[in-house]
Write a protein that holds these residues in place. Sequence first.
Motif, PDB file in Angstrom:
ATOM      1  N   LEU A 218       0.830  -1.203   0.000  1.00 25.89           N
ATOM      2  CA  LEU A 218       0.000   0.000   0.000  1.00 25.89           C
ATOM      3  C   LEU A 218       0.864   1.252   0.000  1.00 25.89           C
ATOM      4  CD1 LEU A 218      -2.571  -0.874   2.816  1.00 25.89           C
ATOM      5  CD2 LEU A 218      -2.924  -1.052   0.373  1.00 25.89           C
ATOM      6  N   VAL A 219       0.386   2.273  -0.673  1.00 25.11           N
ATOM      7  CA  VAL A 219       0.963   3.605  -0.504  1.00 25.11           C
ATOM      8  C   VAL A 219       0.542   4.074   0.881  1.00 25.11           C
ATOM      9  CG1 VAL A 219       0.792   5.999  -1.279  1.00 25.11           C
ATOM     10  CG2 VAL A 219       0.981   4.158  -2.966  1.00 25.11           C
TER      11      VAL A 219
ATOM     12  N   PRO B 111      -0.958   6.253   3.679  1.00 25.59           N
ATOM     13  CA  PRO B 111      -1.994   7.287   3.582  1.00 25.59           C
ATOM     14  C   PRO B 111      -1.483   8.721   3.729  1.00 25.59           C
ATOM     15  CG  PRO B 111      -2.766   5.470   4.928  1.00 25.59           C
ATOM     16  CD  PRO B 111      -1.307   5.208   4.633  1.00 25.59           C
TER      17      PRO B 111
ATOM     18  N   ALA C 100      -1.089  10.287   0.321  1.00 22.70           N
ATOM     19  CA  ALA C 100      -2.286  10.283  -0.516  1.00 22.70           C
ATOM     20  C   ALA C 100      -2.957  11.638  -0.311  1.00 22.70           C
ATOM     21  CB  ALA C 100      -3.219   9.147  -0.107  1.00 22.70           C
TER      22      ALA C 100
ATOM     23  N   LEU D   2      -5.001   2.800  -2.866  1.00 20.45           N
ATOM     24  CA  LEU D   2      -3.631   2.778  -2.344  1.00 20.45           C
ATOM     25  C   LEU D   2      -2.941   1.459  -2.676  1.00 20.45           C
ATOM     26  CD1 LEU D   2      -4.193   4.481   1.133  1.00 20.45           C
ATOM     27  CD2 LEU D   2      -3.386   5.527  -1.000  1.00 20.45           C
TER      28      LEU D   2
END
Length: 121
Positions: free
Chosen positions: A9-10, A12, A15, A78
Amino acid sequence: MQQAPQRILVHPSFASTAHSIPGYDIVRSIGIVRGLTVRNPNAGKQVFASFAAIGGGESSVFLDMAEKARETALQRLLEHAGMLGANAVLGIYYETNDIMEGMTECLAYGTAVQIQPSTRA
């Protein structure tokens, strides 16, 4: 027994609805990424929400469903970005559409990028 593939996942904090992150430079634009979910409350909750709507005001059943849909769509966005090698997603937007009575689609989309700390003073 086969192990499930590891989800990448990227984070948060990288983001954003903005098109840049202060203190970071975009070094590569990867492209559009998205996360999608379709939600509807179960029959019992839908009946309860219908009765609550008679009195007016905010519907906690549909509010909860919408919030969960947004969170799921964001997590999938993500994950999609991480699978493509991104470490940030910029320009994130949400769209929702009714597919049919009581069933809602929620789409999160943005631009996957690779960023690095800025070298500018």
